[in-house]
Motif scaffolding. Structure first.
Motif, PDB file in Angstrom:
ATOM      1  N   GLN A 166       0.847  -1.183   0.000  1.00 37.35           N
ATOM      2  CA  GLN A 166       0.000   0.000   0.000  1.00 37.35           C
ATOM      3  C   GLN A 166       0.887   1.240   0.000  1.00 37.35           C
ATOM      4  O   GLN A 166       0.583   2.230  -0.651  1.00 37.35           O
ATOM      5  CB  GLN A 166      -0.924   0.017   1.212  1.00 37.35           C
ATOM      6  N   THR A 167       1.963   1.164   0.735  1.00 35.46           N
ATOM      7  CA  THR A 167       2.945   2.247   0.774  1.00 35.46           C
ATOM      8  C   THR A 167       4.306   1.635   1.091  1.00 35.46           C
ATOM      9  O   THR A 167       4.380   0.528   1.630  1.00 35.46           O
ATOM     10  CB  THR A 167       2.550   3.329   1.812  1.00 35.46           C
ATOM     11  N   ILE A 168       5.354   2.369   0.758  1.00 35.31           N
ATOM     12  CA  ILE A 168       6.707   1.887   1.010  1.00 35.31           C
ATOM     13  C   ILE A 168       7.507   3.004   1.659  1.00 35.31           C
ATOM     14  O   ILE A 168       7.614   4.107   1.126  1.00 35.31           O
ATOM     15  CB  ILE A 168       7.416   1.459  -0.295  1.00 35.31           C
ATOM     16  N   GLY A 169       8.043   2.708   2.837  1.00 33.18           N
ATOM     17  CA  GLY A 169       8.954   3.627   3.499  1.00 33.18           C
ATOM     18  C   GLY A 169      10.364   3.389   2.986  1.00 33.18           C
ATOM     19  O   GLY A 169      10.675   2.312   2.485  1.00 33.18           O
ATOM     20  N   ILE A 170      11.197   4.384   3.123  1.00 35.29           N
ATOM     21  CA  ILE A 170      12.575   4.290   2.659  1.00 35.29           C
ATOM     22  C   ILE A 170      13.490   4.327   3.884  1.00 35.29           C
ATOM     23  O   ILE A 170      13.383   5.233   4.723  1.00 35.29           O
ATOM     24  CB  ILE A 170      12.927   5.458   1.703  1.00 35.29           C
ATOM     25  N   ASP A 171      14.385   3.359   3.974  1.00 31.46           N
ATOM     26  CA  ASP A 171      15.343   3.276   5.076  1.00 31.46           C
ATOM     27  C   ASP A 171      16.751   3.169   4.486  1.00 31.46           C
ATOM     28  O   ASP A 171      17.361   2.110   4.486  1.00 31.46           O
ATOM     29  CB  ASP A 171      15.020   2.057   5.941  1.00 31.46           C
ATOM     30  N   PRO A 172      17.274   4.289   3.963  1.00 28.09           N
ATOM     31  CA  PRO A 172      18.533   4.229   3.217  1.00 28.09           C
ATOM     32  C   PRO A 172      19.741   3.831   4.054  1.00 28.09           C
ATOM     33  O   PRO A 172      20.682   3.242   3.540  1.00 28.09           O
ATOM     34  CB  PRO A 172      18.687   5.650   2.666  1.00 28.09           C
ATOM     35  N   ASN A 173      19.722   4.126   5.350  1.00 24.04           N
ATOM     36  CA  ASN A 173      20.875   3.834   6.204  1.00 24.04           C
ATOM     37  C   ASN A 173      20.642   2.682   7.175  1.00 24.04           C
ATOM     38  O   ASN A 173      21.522   2.352   7.956  1.00 24.04           O
ATOM     39  CB  ASN A 173      21.269   5.087   6.995  1.00 24.04           C
ATOM     40  N   GLY A 174      19.465   2.111   7.165  1.00 18.57           N
ATOM     41  CA  GLY A 174      19.157   0.998   8.054  1.00 18.57           C
ATOM     42  C   GLY A 174      18.754   1.402   9.458  1.00 18.57           C
ATOM     43  O   GLY A 174      18.650   0.549  10.338  1.00 18.57           O
ATOM     44  N   GLU A 175      18.484   2.679   9.686  1.00 22.33           N
ATOM     45  CA  GLU A 175      18.116   3.142  11.027  1.00 22.33           C
ATOM     46  C   GLU A 175      16.754   2.626  11.486  1.00 22.33           C
ATOM     47  O   GLU A 175      16.574   2.284  12.650  1.00 22.33           O
ATOM     48  CB  GLU A 175      18.154   4.669  11.080  1.00 22.33           C
ATOM     49  N   ILE A 176      15.790   2.592  10.565  1.00 19.68           N
ATOM     50  CA  ILE A 176      14.463   2.057  10.915  1.00 19.68           C
ATOM     51  C   ILE A 176      14.597   0.587  11.299  1.00 19.68           C
ATOM     52  O   ILE A 176      14.022   0.132  12.289  1.00 19.68           O
ATOM     53  CB  ILE A 176      13.471   2.234   9.752  1.00 19.68           C
ATOM     54  N   ALA A 177      15.368  -0.141  10.523  1.00 22.70           N
ATOM     55  CA  ALA A 177      15.568  -1.567  10.801  1.00 22.70           C
ATOM     56  C   ALA A 177      16.176  -1.782  12.182  1.00 22.70           C
ATOM     57  O   ALA A 177      15.770  -2.695  12.911  1.00 22.70           O
ATOM     58  CB  ALA A 177      16.452  -2.188   9.725  1.00 22.70           C
ATOM     59  N   ILE A 178      17.122  -0.954  12.567  1.00 22.43           N
ATOM     60  CA  ILE A 178      17.728  -1.067  13.897  1.00 22.43           C
ATOM     61  C   ILE A 178      16.668  -0.856  14.969  1.00 22.43           C
ATOM     62  O   ILE A 178      16.595  -1.607  15.941  1.00 22.43           O
ATOM     63  CB  ILE A 178      18.888  -0.057  14.047  1.00 22.43           C
ATOM     64  N   ASN A 179      15.815   0.145  14.774  1.00 19.68           N
ATOM     65  CA  ASN A 179      14.761   0.432  15.759  1.00 19.68           C
ATOM     66  C   ASN A 179      13.766  -0.716  15.896  1.00 19.68           C
ATOM     67  O   ASN A 179      13.198  -0.915  16.972  1.00 19.68           O
ATOM     68  CB  ASN A 179      14.033   1.724  15.403  1.00 19.68           C
ATOM     69  N   TRP A 180      13.529  -1.453  14.812  1.00 21.71           N
ATOM     70  CA  TRP A 180      12.594  -2.576  14.849  1.00 21.71           C
ATOM     71  C   TRP A 180      13.279  -3.875  15.273  1.00 21.71           C
ATOM     72  O   TRP A 180      12.632  -4.890  15.447  1.00 21.71           O
ATOM     73  CB  TRP A 180      11.949  -2.765  13.473  1.00 21.71           C
ATOM     74  N   GLY A 181      14.591  -3.865  15.371  1.00 20.99           N
ATOM     75  CA  GLY A 181      15.312  -5.067  15.757  1.00 20.99           C
ATOM     76  C   GLY A 181      15.540  -6.039  14.614  1.00 20.99           C
ATOM     77  O   GLY A 181      15.751  -7.232  14.833  1.00 20.99           O
ATOM     78  N   VAL A 182      15.494  -5.539  13.389  1.00 23.86           N
ATOM     79  CA  VAL A 182      15.704  -6.389  12.217  1.00 23.86           C
ATOM     80  C   VAL A 182      17.153  -6.863  12.199  1.00 23.86           C
ATOM     81  O   VAL A 182      18.076  -6.088  12.435  1.00 23.86           O
ATOM     82  CB  VAL A 182      15.384  -5.613  10.910  1.00 23.86           C
ATOM     83  N   TYR A 183      17.339  -8.138  11.921  1.00 24.04           N
ATOM     84  CA  TYR A 183      18.697  -8.661  11.820  1.00 24.04           C
ATOM     85  C   TYR A 183      18.975  -9.310  10.478  1.00 24.04           C
ATOM     86  O   TYR A 183      20.045  -9.868  10.271  1.00 24.04           O
ATOM     87  CB  TYR A 183      19.029  -9.616  12.963  1.00 24.04           C
ATOM     88  N   GLY A 184      18.052  -9.226   9.547  1.00 25.40           N
ATOM     89  CA  GLY A 184      18.247  -9.748   8.197  1.00 25.40           C
ATOM     90  C   GLY A 184      17.033  -9.436   7.360  1.00 25.40           C
ATOM     91  O   GLY A 184      16.001  -9.029   7.873  1.00 25.40           O
ATOM     92  N   VAL A 185      17.179  -9.582   6.059  1.00 21.63           N
ATOM     93  CA  VAL A 185      16.041  -9.347   5.173  1.00 21.63           C
ATOM     94  C   VAL A 185      15.774 -10.603   4.367  1.00 21.63           C
ATOM     95  O   VAL A 185      16.714 -11.355   4.087  1.00 21.63           O
ATOM     96  CB  VAL A 185      16.277  -8.141   4.224  1.00 21.63           C
ATOM     97  N   PRO A 186      14.532 -10.865   4.035  1.00 18.19           N
ATOM     98  CA  PRO A 186      13.354 -10.119   4.462  1.00 18.19           C
ATOM     99  C   PRO A 186      12.956 -10.493   5.887  1.00 18.19           C
ATOM    100  O   PRO A 186      13.289 -11.562   6.388  1.00 18.19           O
ATOM    101  CB  PRO A 186      12.284 -10.559   3.471  1.00 18.19           C
ATOM    102  N   GLU A 187      12.239  -9.602   6.486  1.00 22.28           N
ATOM    103  CA  GLU A 187      11.670  -9.844   7.803  1.00 22.28           C
ATOM    104  C   GLU A 187      10.261  -9.268   7.784  1.00 22.28           C
ATOM    105  O   GLU A 187      10.043  -8.177   7.265  1.00 22.28           O
ATOM    106  CB  GLU A 187      12.517  -9.174   8.881  1.00 22.28           C
ATOM    107  N   THR A 188       9.306 -10.013   8.307  1.00 24.71           N
ATOM    108  CA  THR A 188       7.898  -9.629   8.216  1.00 24.71           C
ATOM    109  C   THR A 188       7.290  -9.559   9.610  1.00 24.71           C
ATOM    110  O   THR A 188       7.537 -10.434  10.448  1.00 24.71           O
ATOM    111  CB  THR A 188       7.121 -10.659   7.367  1.00 24.71           C
ATOM    112  N   TYR A 189       6.500  -8.535   9.815  1.00 26.47           N
ATOM    113  CA  TYR A 189       5.817  -8.322  11.090  1.00 26.47           C
ATOM    114  C   TYR A 189       4.322  -8.234  10.832  1.00 26.47           C
ATOM    115  O   TYR A 189       3.892  -7.593   9.884  1.00 26.47           O
ATOM    116  CB  TYR A 189       6.261  -7.005  11.731  1.00 26.47           C
ATOM    117  N   LEU A 190       3.547  -8.854  11.704  1.00 22.92           N
ATOM    118  CA  LEU A 190       2.096  -8.722  11.681  1.00 22.92           C
ATOM    119  C   LEU A 190       1.720  -7.892  12.897  1.00 22.92           C
ATOM    120  O   LEU A 190       2.065  -8.249  14.025  1.00 22.92           O
ATOM    121  CB  LEU A 190       1.424 -10.098  11.731  1.00 22.92           C
TER     122      LEU A 190
END
Length: 104
Positions: free
Chosen positions: A47-71
């Motif tokens: 529906q929409t796509i956010g941009i995380d060019p430096n990986g800061e959003i991923a750090i805040n969500w605790g992402v440790y690899g891609v892809p990663e999916t949250y419900l």
């Protein structure tokens, strides 16, 4: 992420899942031109796509690899997290039952 091989593998499954739920994507460490090419090649279930060019959003969500999916539930609380590509079996065995639990 356009450079992510597992993301390419799950693209068709996300497309099918988008018929049932709203999917919001985050382009992780990617460039807008490459994102557009990826979506043209593999479809756009988002529906929409956010941009995380430096990986800061991923750090805040605790992402440790891609892809990663949250419900998330209607309050924005994470009720399910899956690391790795979404396969048909994972959607059927894990995500769809979790969706049923969220809906009254």
């Amino acid at each position: 992420s356009s450079w992510c091989e597992p993301c390419k593998l799950e693209a068709e499954n996300l497309e099918k899942l988008s018929d049932k739920i709203t999917i919001i994507g985050i382009a992780y460490k990617d460039k807008s031109g490459n994102i557009s090419k990826f979506l043209n090649n593999f479809g756009n279930p988002y529906q929409t796509i956010g941009i995380d060019p430096n990986g800061e959003i991923a750090i805040n969500w605790g992402v440790y690899g891609v892809p990663e999916t949250y419900l998330l539930d209607s309050d924005g609380v994470i009720v399910l997290r899956h690391a790795g590509p979404l396969t048909r079996q994972i959607i059927t065995d894990t995500f769809l039952p979790a969706l049923k639990d969220l809906r009254p």
